[in-house]
Design a protein around this motif. Structure first.
Motif, short mmCIF file in Angstrom:
data_model
loop_
_atom_site.label_atom_id
_atom_site.label_comp_id
_atom_site.label_asym_id
_atom_site.label_seq_id
_atom_site.Cartn_x
_atom_site.Cartn_y
_atom_site.Cartn_z
N GLU A 90 0.84 -1.21 0.00
CA GLU A 90 0.00 0.00 0.00
C GLU A 90 0.87 1.26 0.00
OE1 GLU A 90 -2.75 -0.14 3.27
OE2 GLU A 90 -3.43 -2.15 2.72
N ALA A 91 1.92 1.24 0.79
CA ALA A 91 2.83 2.39 0.85
C ALA A 91 3.53 2.59 -0.49
CB ALA A 91 3.85 2.20 1.97
N LEU A 92 3.90 1.51 -1.15
CA LEU A 92 4.56 1.62 -2.45
C LEU A 92 3.63 2.23 -3.49
CD1 LEU A 92 6.51 -1.77 -2.78
CD2 LEU A 92 7.44 0.52 -2.36
N VAL A 93 2.38 1.84 -3.47
CA VAL A 93 1.42 2.39 -4.43
C VAL A 93 1.32 3.91 -4.23
CG1 VAL A 93 -1.03 2.46 -5.08
CG2 VAL A 93 0.12 0.26 -4.74
N GLY A 94 1.27 4.35 -2.98
CA GLY A 94 1.19 5.78 -2.69
C GLY A 94 2.45 6.54 -3.07
N ALA A 95 3.59 5.87 -3.03
CA ALA A 95 4.87 6.51 -3.32
C ALA A 95 5.34 6.25 -4.74
CB ALA A 95 5.92 6.04 -2.31
N TYR A 96 4.46 5.71 -5.59
CA TYR A 96 4.85 5.35 -6.95
C TYR A 96 5.59 6.47 -7.69
CZ TYR A 96 4.79 4.14 -11.83
OH TYR A 96 5.19 3.91 -13.12
N PRO A 97 5.10 7.72 -7.66
CA PRO A 97 5.81 8.76 -8.42
C PRO A 97 7.27 8.93 -7.97
CG PRO A 97 3.67 9.55 -7.74
CD PRO A 97 3.89 8.23 -7.04
N LEU A 98 7.51 8.77 -6.68
CA LEU A 98 8.87 8.89 -6.17
C LEU A 98 9.73 7.71 -6.64
CD1 LEU A 98 10.91 10.39 -4.37
CD2 LEU A 98 10.12 8.93 -2.49
N PHE A 99 9.19 6.51 -6.60
CA PHE A 99 9.95 5.35 -7.05
C PHE A 99 10.24 5.43 -8.54
CE2 PHE A 99 8.62 3.81 -2.96
CZ PHE A 99 9.74 3.13 -2.53
N ARG A 100 9.30 5.97 -9.29
CA ARG A 100 9.54 6.17 -10.72
C ARG A 100 10.70 7.15 -10.91
NH1 ARG A 100 5.79 9.33 -14.83
NH2 ARG A 100 7.03 9.02 -16.69
N PHE A 101 10.68 8.24 -10.15
CA PHE A 101 11.77 9.21 -10.21
C PHE A 101 13.10 8.53 -9.88
CE2 PHE A 101 14.70 11.78 -7.71
CZ PHE A 101 15.04 12.75 -8.64
N MET A 102 13.11 7.74 -8.81
CA MET A 102 14.34 7.08 -8.38
C MET A 102 14.86 6.11 -9.44
SD MET A 102 13.41 6.52 -4.34
CE MET A 102 14.92 5.66 -3.94
N GLN A 103 13.95 5.40 -10.09
CA GLN A 103 14.38 4.45 -11.11
C GLN A 103 14.94 5.19 -12.32
OE1 GLN A 103 11.41 1.69 -12.48
NE2 GLN A 103 12.81 0.70 -13.86
N GLU A 104 14.31 6.28 -12.72
CA GLU A 104 14.72 6.99 -13.92
C GLU A 104 15.92 7.91 -13.69
OE1 GLU A 104 11.20 8.93 -15.34
OE2 GLU A 104 10.23 7.02 -15.83
N ASN A 105 16.26 8.17 -12.45
CA ASN A 105 17.35 9.09 -12.12
C ASN A 105 18.30 8.46 -11.12
OD1 ASN A 105 16.44 11.88 -13.41
ND2 ASN A 105 14.62 10.94 -12.50
N GLN A 106 18.71 7.22 -11.36
CA GLN A 106 19.50 6.47 -10.40
C GLN A 106 20.82 7.15 -10.04
OE1 GLN A 106 19.80 2.31 -11.48
NE2 GLN A 106 17.63 2.21 -11.93
N ALA A 107 21.51 7.71 -11.02
CA ALA A 107 22.78 8.37 -10.74
C ALA A 107 22.57 9.56 -9.81
CB ALA A 107 23.46 8.81 -12.03
N THR A 108 21.53 10.32 -10.06
CA THR A 108 21.23 11.49 -9.23
C THR A 108 20.87 11.05 -7.81
OG1 THR A 108 20.47 12.73 -11.15
CG2 THR A 108 19.69 13.47 -8.99
#
Length: 187
Positions: A90-108
């Motif tokens: 449930e927490a992951l679903v709510g934080a999806y936009p952040l996880f997407r950011f983290m996946q797409e910007n791993q170096a950052t």
């Protein structure tokens, strides 16, 4: 993620731009323009892009922090571990936009303070769903359960089917991995 107040609107627009063109290529000026506000108005809330990302991380991972606090007070039973996984999903679903950011910007993410904080949370989550002294294969099962949930968020999007059915399938696999680790090999 249509949230109301100015701070949240800034976070939402920043995430959109970070997803569209990457963190490094997005400027505060572009965020202000997309919001149709002055750069000074944006500075009132956030001085840097990193401040925006850190605030997002704090806001969107608060349920994970609350889950960790709850889990640390519970008995170390299989049922508790299964409930941890349910609540984590449930927490992951709510934080999806952040996880997407983290996946797409791993170096950052590795360069920002949130990278280390996220790593610490994952270590804590792993500890909460393991028993001390587990065999190595059972520890791998527990770690795999968490990463099954993470991978399920991204890769199951490309699989046909009802989103809820896919979430349930991912949770079932994660719970099964932890259950196997808790009970040992199944016969």
């Amino acid at each position: 993620m249509a949230r109301g107040n100015t701070r949240q609107r800034i976070q939402d627009v920043a995430l959109e731009l970070f997803a569209e063109q990457g963190y490094e290529k997005t400027s505060l000026r572009e965020i202000a323009e997309r919001l149709d506000v002055t750069k000074a108005a944006l500075y009132y809330h956030f001085k840097t892009k990193e401040d925006i990302v850190i605030s997002l991380f704090q806001d969107l991972t608060r349920p994970i922090d609350e889950l960790i606090a709850w889990a640390e007070e519970q008995p170390h039973t299989l049922e508790t571990k299964q409930e941890i996984l349910r609540r984590y999903q449930e927490a992951l679903v709510g934080a999806y936009p952040l996880f997407r950011f983290m996946q797409e910007n791993q170096a950052t993410v590795r360069e920002l303070s949130i990278g280390e904080t996220f790593k610490e949370r994952m270590i804590t989550m792993t500890r909460l769903i393991q028993e001390p002294g587990l065999a190595l294969t059972d520890r791998v099962r527990c770690v795999s359960a968490l990463f099954t949930m993470h991978a399920g968020m991204f890769f199951m999007q490309h699989v046909e089917g009802d989103p809820e059915d896919k979430r349930e399938a991912v949770l079932e696999v994660a719970v099964d991995l932890v259950s196997q680790a808790h009970h040992g090999p199944r016969g």
